[in-house]
Scaffold this motif. Structure first.
Motif, PDB file in Angstrom:
ATOM      1  N   UNK A 139       1.175  -1.250  -0.007  1.00 31.03           N
ATOM      2  CA  UNK A 139      -0.154   0.053  -0.588  1.00 31.03           C
ATOM      3  C   UNK A 139       1.396   1.334   0.155  1.00 31.03           C
ATOM      4  N   UNK A 140       1.038   1.716  -0.801  1.00 34.93           N
ATOM      5  CA  UNK A 140       1.288   3.351  -1.068  1.00 34.93           C
ATOM      6  C   UNK A 140       3.033   3.123  -1.537  1.00 34.93           C
ATOM      7  N   UNK A 141       4.016   1.871  -1.503  1.00 35.61           N
ATOM      8  CA  UNK A 141       5.460   2.326  -1.483  1.00 35.61           C
ATOM      9  C   UNK A 141       5.282   1.607  -3.276  1.00 35.61           C
ATOM     10  N   UNK A 142       4.717   1.587  -4.034  1.00 33.16           N
ATOM     11  CA  UNK A 142       4.709   2.013  -5.654  1.00 33.16           C
ATOM     12  C   UNK A 142       6.185   1.549  -5.976  1.00 33.16           C
ATOM     13  N   UNK A 143       6.723   0.513  -5.354  1.00 31.14           N
ATOM     14  CA  UNK A 143       8.108   0.024  -6.218  1.00 31.14           C
ATOM     15  C   UNK A 143       8.812   0.186  -5.157  1.00 31.14           C
ATOM     16  N   UNK A 144       8.999   0.950  -4.149  1.00 27.99           N
ATOM     17  CA  UNK A 144      10.389   1.706  -4.186  1.00 27.99           C
ATOM     18  C   UNK A 144      11.112   0.798  -3.427  1.00 27.99           C
ATOM     19  N   UNK A 145      12.230   1.156  -3.418  1.00 25.03           N
ATOM     20  CA  UNK A 145      13.540   0.147  -2.906  1.00 25.03           C
ATOM     21  C   UNK A 145      13.807   1.056  -2.183  1.00 25.03           C
ATOM     22  N   UNK A 146      14.357  -0.066  -1.037  1.00 30.61           N
ATOM     23  CA  UNK A 146      15.010   0.222   0.614  1.00 30.61           C
ATOM     24  C   UNK A 146      16.444  -0.140   0.492  1.00 30.61           C
ATOM     25  N   UNK A 147      16.859  -0.151   0.975  1.00 33.02           N
ATOM     26  CA  UNK A 147      18.736  -0.972   1.581  1.00 33.02           C
ATOM     27  C   UNK A 147      18.674  -0.346   2.879  1.00 33.02           C
ATOM     28  N   UNK A 148      18.737  -1.836   3.767  1.00 32.29           N
ATOM     29  CA  UNK A 148      18.848  -1.569   5.382  1.00 32.29           C
ATOM     30  C   UNK A 148      19.780  -2.089   5.538  1.00 32.29           C
ATOM     31  N   UNK A 149      20.585  -1.249   7.159  1.00 31.93           N
ATOM     32  CA  UNK A 149      21.921  -2.429   7.127  1.00 31.93           C
ATOM     33  C   UNK A 149      21.186  -2.904   8.349  1.00 31.93           C
ATOM     34  N   UNK A 150      21.983  -3.799   8.783  1.00 30.95           N
ATOM     35  CA  UNK A 150      21.636  -4.803  10.291  1.00 30.95           C
ATOM     36  C   UNK A 150      20.527  -5.005  10.452  1.00 30.95           C
ATOM     37  N   UNK A 151      20.161  -6.202   8.832  1.00 29.14           N
ATOM     38  CA  UNK A 151      19.130  -6.585   9.358  1.00 29.14           C
ATOM     39  C   UNK A 151      18.283  -7.765  10.218  1.00 29.14           C
ATOM     40  N   UNK A 152      19.883  -8.254  10.539  1.00 28.21           N
ATOM     41  CA  UNK A 152      19.084 -10.148  10.848  1.00 28.21           C
ATOM     42  C   UNK A 152      18.774 -10.220  12.314  1.00 28.21           C
ATOM     43  N   UNK A 153      19.183  -8.831  13.512  1.00 34.16           N
ATOM     44  CA  UNK A 153      18.177  -8.622  14.610  1.00 34.16           C
ATOM     45  C   UNK A 153      18.102  -7.394  14.835  1.00 34.16           C
ATOM     46  N   UNK A 154      17.442  -7.559  16.152  1.00 35.51           N
ATOM     47  CA  UNK A 154      16.464  -6.317  16.931  1.00 35.51           C
ATOM     48  C   UNK A 154      16.065  -5.669  16.015  1.00 35.51           C
ATOM     49  N   UNK A 155      15.881  -3.997  16.215  1.00 36.41           N
ATOM     50  CA  UNK A 155      15.672  -3.153  15.308  1.00 36.41           C
ATOM     51  C   UNK A 155      15.614  -3.081  13.526  1.00 36.41           C
ATOM     52  N   UNK A 156      16.806  -3.697  13.128  1.00 35.33           N
ATOM     53  CA  UNK A 156      16.293  -3.792  11.661  1.00 35.33           C
ATOM     54  C   UNK A 156      16.157  -4.826  11.410  1.00 35.33           C
ATOM     55  N   UNK A 157      15.874  -6.031  12.120  1.00 40.36           N
ATOM     56  CA  UNK A 157      14.751  -7.305  11.483  1.00 40.36           C
ATOM     57  C   UNK A 157      13.544  -6.815  11.639  1.00 40.36           C
ATOM     58  N   UNK A 158      12.824  -5.993  13.232  1.00 37.04           N
ATOM     59  CA  UNK A 158      11.805  -5.821  12.580  1.00 37.04           C
ATOM     60  C   UNK A 158      10.991  -4.452  11.814  1.00 37.04           C
ATOM     61  N   UNK A 159      12.161  -3.513  11.838  1.00 38.64           N
ATOM     62  CA  UNK A 159      12.031  -2.796  10.634  1.00 38.64           C
ATOM     63  C   UNK A 159      11.911  -3.436   9.135  1.00 38.64           C
ATOM     64  N   UNK A 160      12.708  -3.958   8.605  1.00 37.23           N
ATOM     65  CA  UNK A 160      12.863  -4.990   7.580  1.00 37.23           C
ATOM     66  C   UNK A 160      11.189  -5.745   7.220  1.00 37.23           C
ATOM     67  N   UNK A 161      10.643  -6.322   8.293  1.00 34.19           N
ATOM     68  CA  UNK A 161       9.115  -7.341   7.986  1.00 34.19           C
ATOM     69  C   UNK A 161       8.583  -6.039   8.269  1.00 34.19           C
ATOM     70  N   UNK A 162       8.340  -4.347   8.552  1.00 29.11           N
ATOM     71  CA  UNK A 162       7.660  -3.446   8.996  1.00 29.11           C
ATOM     72  C   UNK A 162       7.177  -3.318   6.942  1.00 29.11           C
ATOM     73  N   UNK A 163       8.733  -3.054   6.085  1.00 32.77           N
ATOM     74  CA  UNK A 163       9.088  -2.183   5.160  1.00 32.77           C
ATOM     75  C   UNK A 163       8.522  -4.230   3.917  1.00 32.77           C
ATOM     76  N   UNK A 164       9.128  -4.777   4.540  1.00 38.47           N
ATOM     77  CA  UNK A 164       8.107  -5.509   3.527  1.00 38.47           C
ATOM     78  C   UNK A 164       6.629  -5.727   3.900  1.00 38.47           C
ATOM     79  N   UNK A 190       8.644  -0.659  18.502  1.00 44.87           N
ATOM     80  CA  UNK A 190       7.637   0.209  18.825  1.00 44.87           C
ATOM     81  C   UNK A 190       8.835   1.529  18.010  1.00 44.87           C
ATOM     82  N   UNK A 191       9.749   1.519  18.352  1.00 44.13           N
ATOM     83  CA  UNK A 191      11.250   2.112  18.230  1.00 44.13           C
ATOM     84  C   UNK A 191      10.997   1.697  15.973  1.00 44.13           C
ATOM     85  N   UNK A 192      10.849   0.755  15.763  1.00 48.22           N
ATOM     86  CA  UNK A 192      10.446   0.655  14.354  1.00 48.22           C
ATOM     87  C   UNK A 192       9.577   1.328  13.747  1.00 48.22           C
ATOM     88  N   UNK A 193       8.673   1.668  14.102  1.00 52.49           N
ATOM     89  CA  UNK A 193       7.540   2.480  14.098  1.00 52.49           C
ATOM     90  C   UNK A 193       7.816   3.617  13.526  1.00 52.49           C
TER      91      UNK A 193
END
Ligand code: NAP
Length: 290
Positions: free
Chosen positions: A5-30, A235-238
């Protein structure tokens, strides 16, 4: 479950995605529909993330990239691979990989500072150097860095971490001004304590505190700050999602509400007297009254 919804195929690059904030944020972005290039130091480290994304039917837009942000070639190669895969399209870059050296004053050697700066600050510099030319040339993009409340105020007794995050704040604020008018926007996200593996992954926690600072360390540990309930990674990833999606993104997203009063004092007090008094209260016996 996947809702593009609304991402319009946009591309994100996120480091440190395998743990913690980055892990949760990756799922939110997807879940929000972003094509997400998520980095980890090895693809094996991202196995849980990939399995999690698959179980939520979100894996189609997930790409794992190996990247050690402390090494020039690793960042350059990783970003080059992403740009090759996307035909040069990169809409959002999130520099999140990092750790805290929590050694107290006098316990950390210059090499400890250098190592923490190499990851937290130079890691972001490497990522920015590799990605900003592309975003600038395309006339838009967002660069978001994971700072910390430790980047905003001189939290006591962790000088290495505080120094790296303050440096990161200066770097991003400088870029935000320098790139005005190019369409590239910059944001910092400043979490307080977040319930992740960050404490397990911290360095220097077992370092000895010099006798003269032990009372301060004890008072800080029992102050309102030292006993604060950690925020959840969710909460933080939001807040990061706000930095990604806000029509007019802020320079700063402070995720930890209890520190706002202290920040208001600091930003209204150019000479720093009131802010120092408020911070010093954290390392005195009175600090635990709040
Ligand atoms: N948790 C907190 O209380 C808190 C508060 C303020 C700010 N932060 C910041 O939030 C960010 C994420 O931390 P977190 O809380 O999610 O902790 P975490 O669970 O320990 O995650 C840290 C991530 O950074 C990665 N990383 C560390 N050094 C790296 C390197 N040289 N190259 C590539 N990746 C590297 C880790 O990879 P490995 O698994 O391979 O080590 C991991 O993916 C950090 O920048 C941290 O400073 C955290």
């Amino acid at each position: 479950m996947a809702s593009a919804d609304g991402a319009n195929g946009k591309v994100v690059l996120l480091t440190g995605a395998n743990s913690g904030i980055g892990y949760v944020l990756t799922l939110k972005l997807l879940a929000a529909g972003y094509t997400t290039y998520a980095t980890a130091r090895s693809t094996a480290k991202a196995n849980d993330l990939v399995a999690d994304a698959k179980s939520r039917s979100l894996a189609d837009r997930l790409h794992i990239v190996e990247m050690d942000v402390s090494a020039d070639a690793s960042v350059a190669d990783g970003v080059a691979a992403v740009l090759a895969a996307t035909d040069g399209v990169l809409d959002v870059v999130i520099s999140n990989a990092g750790y805290g050296n929590m050694a107290p004053p006098e316990a950390a050697a210059p090499a400890d500072y250098a190592a923490n700066f190499n990851t937290n600050v130079l890691g972001t510099v490497r990522l920015a150097t590799a990605t900003l030319p592309t975003m600038r040339a395309r006339g838009g993009g967002r660069f978001i860095a994971t700072s910390s409340v430790a980047g905003l105020v001189g939290l006591p007794l962790s000088p290495v971490l505080v120094a790296t995050k303050h440096a990161l704040e200066g770097l991003i604020e400088c870029h935000a001004v320098s790139y005005a008018g190019t369409g590239v926007r910059f944001s910092l996200v400043e979490p307080g304590p977040v319930a992740t593996a960050a404490v397990d992954n911290a360095h220097g926690l077992d370092a000895e505190i010099v006798p003269e600072l032990r009372a301060a360390a004890k008072a800080f540990g029992s102050s309102w700050w030292g006993t604060a309930t950690p925020q959840t990674a969710d909460d933080c990833a939001a807040y990061f999602m706000r930095a990604v999606t806000d029509a007019d993104p802020a320079l700063r997203y402070v995720t930890f509400a209890p520190v706002m009063d202290l920040l208001r004092v600091k930003y209204a007090d150019v000479e720093g007297r009131q802010a120092m008094a408020a911070l010093q209260e954290l390392v005195t016996e009175s600090g635990d009254k709040e």
